[in-house]
Design a protein around this motif. Structure first.
Motif, mmCIF file in Angstrom:
data_model
loop_
_atom_site.group_PDB
_atom_site.id
_atom_site.type_symbol
_atom_site.label_atom_id
_atom_site.label_comp_id
_atom_site.label_asym_id
_atom_site.label_seq_id
_atom_site.Cartn_x
_atom_site.Cartn_y
_atom_site.Cartn_z
ATOM 1 N N GLY A 5 0.858 -1.184 0.000
ATOM 2 C CA GLY A 5 0.000 0.000 0.000
ATOM 3 C C GLY A 5 0.890 1.229 0.000
ATOM 4 N N LEU A 6 0.715 2.083 -0.999
ATOM 5 C CA LEU A 6 1.543 3.294 -1.116
ATOM 6 C C LEU A 6 0.700 4.500 -0.746
ATOM 7 C CD1 LEU A 6 4.272 4.567 -2.195
ATOM 8 C CD2 LEU A 6 3.100 4.801 -4.384
ATOM 9 N N THR A 7 1.170 5.285 0.214
ATOM 10 C CA THR A 7 0.404 6.456 0.615
ATOM 11 C C THR A 7 1.347 7.579 1.014
ATOM 12 O OG1 THR A 7 -1.534 7.167 1.898
ATOM 13 C CG2 THR A 7 0.113 5.849 3.081
ATOM 14 N N GLY A 8 0.790 8.745 1.230
ATOM 15 C CA GLY A 8 1.584 9.911 1.615
ATOM 16 C C GLY A 8 0.725 11.146 1.478
ATOM 17 N N VAL A 107 1.612 -2.692 -6.361
ATOM 18 C CA VAL A 107 1.456 -1.504 -5.518
ATOM 19 C C VAL A 107 0.044 -0.950 -5.671
ATOM 20 C CG1 VAL A 107 2.148 0.932 -5.267
ATOM 21 C CG2 VAL A 107 3.902 -0.837 -5.522
ATOM 22 N N LEU A 108 -0.607 -0.701 -4.533
ATOM 23 C CA LEU A 108 -1.880 0.014 -4.541
ATOM 24 C C LEU A 108 -1.584 1.438 -4.089
ATOM 25 C CD1 LEU A 108 -4.448 -2.431 -2.842
ATOM 26 C CD2 LEU A 108 -3.947 -2.147 -5.264
ATOM 27 N N ASP A 109 -1.775 2.390 -4.992
ATOM 28 C CA ASP A 109 -1.526 3.799 -4.691
ATOM 29 C C ASP A 109 -2.831 4.386 -4.155
ATOM 30 O OD1 ASP A 109 -1.250 6.544 -4.790
ATOM 31 O OD2 ASP A 109 -0.456 6.620 -6.822
ATOM 32 N N ILE A 110 -2.910 4.537 -2.822
ATOM 33 C CA ILE A 110 -4.158 4.975 -2.186
ATOM 34 C C ILE A 110 -3.870 6.165 -1.269
ATOM 35 C CG2 ILE A 110 -6.128 4.267 -0.758
ATOM 36 C CD1 ILE A 110 -5.586 1.378 -1.659
ATOM 37 N N PRO A 111 -4.247 7.381 -1.719
ATOM 38 C CA PRO A 111 -3.932 8.573 -0.925
ATOM 39 C C PRO A 111 -4.446 8.487 0.520
ATOM 40 C CG PRO A 111 -4.766 9.198 -3.085
ATOM 41 C CD PRO A 111 -4.921 7.706 -2.976
ATOM 42 N N LEU A 112 -5.681 8.016 0.713
ATOM 43 C CA LEU A 112 -6.254 7.988 2.061
ATOM 44 C C LEU A 112 -6.234 6.566 2.634
ATOM 45 C CD1 LEU A 112 -9.284 10.396 1.460
ATOM 46 C CD2 LEU A 112 -7.085 10.952 2.500
ATOM 47 N N LEU A 113 -5.077 5.922 2.539
ATOM 48 C CA LEU A 113 -4.956 4.523 2.959
ATOM 49 C C LEU A 113 -5.345 4.338 4.433
ATOM 50 C CD1 LEU A 113 -3.751 1.669 1.927
ATOM 51 C CD2 LEU A 113 -1.813 2.291 3.336
ATOM 52 N N ALA A 124 2.125 -4.756 3.304
ATOM 53 C CA ALA A 124 3.062 -3.797 3.890
ATOM 54 C C ALA A 124 2.684 -2.401 3.400
ATOM 55 C CB ALA A 124 4.496 -4.120 3.480
ATOM 56 N N VAL A 125 3.008 -1.402 4.221
ATOM 57 C CA VAL A 125 2.665 -0.016 3.887
ATOM 58 C C VAL A 125 3.935 0.782 3.624
ATOM 59 C CG1 VAL A 125 1.634 2.127 4.751
ATOM 60 C CG2 VAL A 125 0.520 -0.063 5.232
ATOM 61 N N VAL A 126 3.932 1.488 2.487
ATOM 62 C CA VAL A 126 5.027 2.401 2.140
ATOM 63 C C VAL A 126 4.484 3.822 2.271
ATOM 64 C CG1 VAL A 126 6.635 3.155 0.349
ATOM 65 C CG2 VAL A 126 5.950 0.739 0.464
ATOM 66 N N LYS A 163 1.691 8.723 10.114
ATOM 67 C CA LYS A 163 1.817 7.784 8.980
ATOM 68 C C LYS A 163 3.166 7.085 9.023
ATOM 69 C CE LYS A 163 -1.208 9.963 5.594
ATOM 70 N NZ LYS A 163 -1.325 11.073 4.679
ATOM 71 N N ARG A 164 4.213 7.868 9.282
ATOM 72 C CA ARG A 164 5.561 7.279 9.303
ATOM 73 C C ARG A 164 5.666 6.215 10.394
ATOM 74 N NH1 ARG A 164 7.932 12.651 8.649
ATOM 75 N NH2 ARG A 164 8.521 12.462 10.817
ATOM 76 N N LYS A 165 5.042 6.494 11.542
ATOM 77 C CA LYS A 165 5.073 5.557 12.665
ATOM 78 C C LYS A 165 4.403 4.232 12.287
ATOM 79 C CE LYS A 165 4.252 8.080 16.330
ATOM 80 N NZ LYS A 165 3.353 8.690 17.262
ATOM 81 N N ARG A 166 3.349 4.318 11.472
ATOM 82 C CA ARG A 166 2.568 3.121 11.127
ATOM 83 C C ARG A 166 3.072 2.429 9.857
ATOM 84 N NH1 ARG A 166 -3.447 5.467 11.532
ATOM 85 N NH2 ARG A 166 -4.043 3.367 10.895
ATOM 86 N N ALA A 167 4.094 3.003 9.234
ATOM 87 C CA ALA A 167 4.593 2.452 7.960
ATOM 88 C C ALA A 167 5.542 1.287 8.192
ATOM 89 C CB ALA A 167 5.319 3.548 7.190
#
Length: 199
Positions: A5-8, A107-113, A124-126, A163-167
């Motif tokens: 899962g790609l988010t940011g 990769v799933l590009d999901i802004p509001l993951l 896994a989350v990126v 987000k970084r903590k949960r990645a």
């Protein structure tokens, strides 16, 4: 097959990172692009029926639709009930195609993951990140929004530090493309060794 899962948050460099994953040969599912396609095709008649006057020439006018639903939680829910099942179908097709191609990672590009609980559906989350200063600079340089609008968007998104903590992996886009390519290579090597985690 492992699902990343790609988010940011806005302005962090997520779209560029998604392109670099694709460049590395990884199938990328872009949730926003999928919604765009639905708005230009199969979702338009149902959206017009639910929200008359929000389509033009058979395509959803995003500005008109946004104006109709943005301050109305019930309308947003109604819109989601139209779009989400169709999105689910397009995602299933993406997975089937990737499995047929024997892709080891997608990769799933999901802004509001995190905001949508999407981290439960990936292995896994990126999280793509940069400094708050660079984030503001990038977004404001696009010339499409002012500081107030940017602040409103940032306030709605899960904070970057959270987000970084949960990645599982953090991609720092502060130093150009080459370091990002190196980080992607590392992620692709690591993720195939991880256990499947999705529910």
């Amino acid at each position: 097959m492992r699902i990343l899962g790609l988010t940011g948050s806005i302005g962090m460099g997520k779209s560029t990172t998604a392109k670099l994953f694709a460049e590395a040969g990884v199938p990328v599912y872009d949730a926003d692009a999928a919604v765009h396609q639905l708005y230009e095709g199969e979702a338009a008649p149902a959206i017009e029926a639910a929200f008359p006057g929000t389509t033009v020439n058979g395509k959803v006018d995003r500005t008109k639709l946004s104006a109709r639903v943005v301050h109305d939680p019930a309308a947003i829910k109604q819109l989601e009930q139209i779009v989400h099942p169709m999105l689910g179908d397009s995602r299933k097709k993406f997975f089937a195609d990737a499995e047929a191609a024997k892709a080891p990672v997608v990769v799933l590009d999901i802004p509001l993951l995190f905001e949508t609980g999407g981290e439960k559906r990936v292995d896994a989350v990126v999280v793509v990140s940069t400094s708050p200063e660079l984030q503001r600079e990038r977004v404001l340089a696009r010339g499409t929004m002012d500081e107030a609008k940017l602040d409103a968007i940032i306030a709605k998104q899960t904070p970057d530090a959270e987000k970084r903590k949960r990645a599982d992996f953090v991609v720092d886009t502060s130093h150009g493309l080459e370091p990002v390519r190196a980080q992607i290579k590392h992620i692709l090597a690591e993720v195939v060794k991880m256990p499947q985690r999705r529910v």
